[in-house]
Enzyme design. Sequence first.
Site, PDB file in Angstrom:
ATOM      1  N   GLU A 222      -8.956  14.310 -11.193  1.00 47.30           N
ATOM      2  CA  GLU A 222      -8.303  15.178 -12.165  1.00 47.30           C
ATOM      3  C   GLU A 222      -9.061  16.508 -12.229  1.00 47.30           C
ATOM      4  O   GLU A 222      -8.983  17.237 -13.208  1.00 47.30           O
ATOM      5  CB  GLU A 222      -8.187  14.522 -13.538  1.00 47.30           C
ATOM      6  CG  GLU A 222      -9.496  14.096 -14.158  1.00 47.30           C
ATOM      7  CD  GLU A 222      -9.343  13.734 -15.624  1.00 47.30           C
ATOM      8  OE1 GLU A 222      -8.827  14.550 -16.393  1.00 47.30           O
ATOM      9  OE2 GLU A 222      -9.747  12.616 -15.991  1.00 47.30           O
TER      10      GLU A 222
ATOM     11  N   CYS B  57      -7.967   9.956 -15.802  1.00 50.05           N
ATOM     12  CA  CYS B  57      -8.958   9.076 -15.183  1.00 50.05           C
ATOM     13  C   CYS B  57      -8.331   7.934 -14.398  1.00 50.05           C
ATOM     14  O   CYS B  57      -9.041   7.103 -13.836  1.00 50.05           O
ATOM     15  CB  CYS B  57      -9.886   8.507 -16.255  1.00 50.05           C
ATOM     16  SG  CYS B  57     -10.712   9.790 -17.196  1.00 50.05           S
TER      17      CYS B  57
ATOM     18  N   HIS C 276     -12.726   1.203 -18.154  1.00 45.47           N
ATOM     19  CA  HIS C 276     -12.961   2.643 -17.977  1.00 45.47           C
ATOM     20  C   HIS C 276     -13.904   3.114 -19.082  1.00 45.47           C
ATOM     21  O   HIS C 276     -13.647   2.863 -20.265  1.00 45.47           O
ATOM     22  CB  HIS C 276     -11.652   3.429 -18.021  1.00 45.47           C
ATOM     23  CG  HIS C 276     -11.890   4.898 -18.117  1.00 45.47           C
ATOM     24  ND1 HIS C 276     -12.564   5.583 -17.136  1.00 45.47           N
ATOM     25  CD2 HIS C 276     -11.602   5.804 -19.081  1.00 45.47           C
ATOM     26  CE1 HIS C 276     -12.666   6.852 -17.486  1.00 45.47           C
ATOM     27  NE2 HIS C 276     -12.096   7.014 -18.666  1.00 45.47           N
TER      28      HIS C 276
END
Lengths: 453, 453
Positions: A85, A117, A244
């Site tokens: 990103e 992400c 994450h």
Amino acid sequence: MSVYSNVGISAIEVYFPTRRVKQEDFEEADKRSKGNYTIGLGQIKMAFTGPEEDVISFSKTVVQRLLEKNAVDIQKVGRIEVGTETIVDHSKSIKTYLMEHFLGNPFIEGCDTYNACYGATSALFNAVDYTRLYGKYSIVVASDIAIYGGPSLDARHTGGAGAVAMLITPNAPLVVDLDRKVMSAHVYDFHKPNTSIEFPYVEGKLSTDCYLQALALTHQGIKQLHSSQGKTFSMSNYDYQIFHAPFNKMIMKAHAFLTQLDADQTKTDPTTDLSTIVIPDPKSMTELVKQTKQSFDEKVGPSTLVPRLIGNSYTATLFMSLASILHTEPEEKLNGKSVFCFSYGSGLIAAIWSVKINKGSDEFPLSKLIHNLSNIQTLLDSEIVTTVPEFEAVMKAREDQLNLTHQPFNKNSPQPKDALIYATENPGPVIGSGVFYLKEITHDLRRTYVRKE
Amino acid sequence: MSVYSNVGISAIEVYFPTRRVKQEDFEEADKRSKGNYTIGLGQIKMAFTGPEEDVISFSKTVVQRLLEKNAVDIQKVGRIEVGTETIVDHSKSIKTYLMEHFLGNPFIEGCDTYNACYGATSALFNAVDYTRLYGKYSIVVASDIAIYGGPSLDARHTGGAGAVAMLITPNAPLVVDLDRKVMSAHVYDFHKPNTSIEFPYVEGKLSTDCYLQALALTHQGIKQLHSSQGKTFSMSNYDYQIFHAPFNKMIMKAHAFLTQLDADQTKTDPTTDLSTIVIPDPKSMTELVKQTKQSFDEKVGPSTLVPRLIGNSYTATLFMSLASILHTEPEEKLNGKSVFCFSYGSGLIAAIWSVKINKGSDEFPLSKLIHNLSNIQTLLDSEIVTTVPEFEAVMKAREDQLNLTHQPFNKNSPQPKDALIYATENPGPVIGSGVFYLKEITHDLRRTYVRKE
């Protein structure tokens, strides 16, 4: 149509830059109370880099090292996918830069995949599905530089930087399970709508709420999926859990909430609307995190090594967590284990997927995969710790470089197209041996890279 | 692991904006000799749009119409992939905006895929492979606005705009063949490295050379692939040919060169280096194009309807060509036919792939797919033809809007986050009935869309 089995990750290569700031120094600079970032967020340090590195140089470093350390036959590679990103170009993909590492085999599919992400998880699914159908190897790259400033300056201590490359083959030591559950919704929890700056717009509270709601919804979804196959989904089936990790406290909450959700056997009507999912209030969450500390330490703890020391490397973070488990746990303990994985990307999209660890094949044994991750310790050790003002000066240098690339281009100007607007004369000790760095940017914005000897 | 068969395209929805400029008007405005753009490039008109539309509104229009016209059960959709090179946000994908059209089914994979004009082909391959493995439907969206200015102002007449959505299912009337050949290399023929403007940097001659060299290399690759399977590759196996169409003369050259390559039975050592591939000199190429005119008219001609009238819609162009064939050729002629497809994206990556047409299933018959493309004629007819100065004023308005989104954002400024920096009060006749348009952009750069009644 033939289908190849036991497709998964056969090799992993990790890179993150040398410069670090201590979170305790950020606390002081930001006039926060002691422990605000170190205990409140659970972070120790943050990695960052200057204008001499970008997501392309990161990607070149991990891909070249992956090829070398695993003696990969490039003729067997049929696909490269990059998740990021950190957009350097609105048209040319990072993947095309990587083709320089595959001279002699131009026949390689794939390009770059973007959604906060989550991009590298989407890239992984694409690559794994491709290798399942076609048998050829794939390479998945996650590469990001997380910088906060402008509209999100108050989140600058939650940055990070790094890249991961993974080789995808049949009969892999880390088999990616066919079952996965993905959910997606339109939410403005974090976006990068000003394409002239490197910084996102962040709604911090909304984003952490969405993260937990997405976890609950994908958990509901994977339970339904398993149930439809006559199986029972349970977190007890997984030996490790990776989430994450924007910061460590987030994954402590995720683990705690998921433990509660998984224990809840009451039949409730399934929802399809993210916003209706109730998450624990702050007090209950603190209590839940306390109650689940032991299982966090056991099942999640080993994954936190790299993310706590380098920060959020966006698409790469989840794979830094996976690599951390493989690097820190004893090999004899890993064989036969299952890893639960939760990917999240703002905007938003999330996935529950999983990996089963086995001893691998003669060509790609688990032992080799683990051995090749030993440079994680080298990378961690070779840090250059800077002060906050030094960090700020480096950020300013990055911004200056970016602004140079936004100058109006006049085709008829006396400046030749190949005149340099940026050059790294000598990268110095911030670039390690064998690492690629950005050597030059020309007036027509071509980038060239050099590998440091 | 089950594998679903005859996966391909079951429905196609096309959209392009109403405003057009005649190429003959561009010739006059640019002081070019008559025929320079109309005969030299083979283009008739160029579609463009103002600040009231973006690639997100385009995508919403084609997806919503695709769902409505085909009464798609959204619970059967498991993936949406968007290909574009018109980047509105560096993090949040267009795909997440599309989730508003799937309320009730959050469980949808996929995000956005980027590499110049190739992104939608990569998206298609991802989607087709997913549906082959998992059986659930996919939706592929190609959406782009091609604008030239700044460093590439002299190419402004080669712009265009449009979007295509395609439904991917098993047992489709347009089956995508499993065999495909992709090649990729690192070349700066076209890139968009200045992320503060909408314009690319273009090396025109290099890019058209790379296009033809990539065609030759993928042709060599697909021949080898077929040969390794005991088959013989021949262009005579294909009834139609579609090529990525930046302008019509390009695909006349591509068809001519490919015809020559395919007829050449001399055994030559295969090359893996794009730059060593010799393409015909201009005089020989002109001769080749002449010699192959009849087969161009037969095999390629039907695909040129939309691209010649709207210009280059980047990722969408190839699928505009496919839709043009299905729209212009008689249905009884189409059943049983094969379509050769060549995708190209600068930077670069290219693919040869193919589609076999059959009568489809009861749910998705070929006749319905064709019938639903009848709005192509409506879209072509509902044009608003403008002068070049009017076109320039609209481009200026787009640029002004973009610059507004690049203003520094001050969190502590007195302006509330939801204050509007842009609004479309009344889109007027430029937006057709049932088309989505950009209603507002707020100070924190959130976009809202409305469908015109």
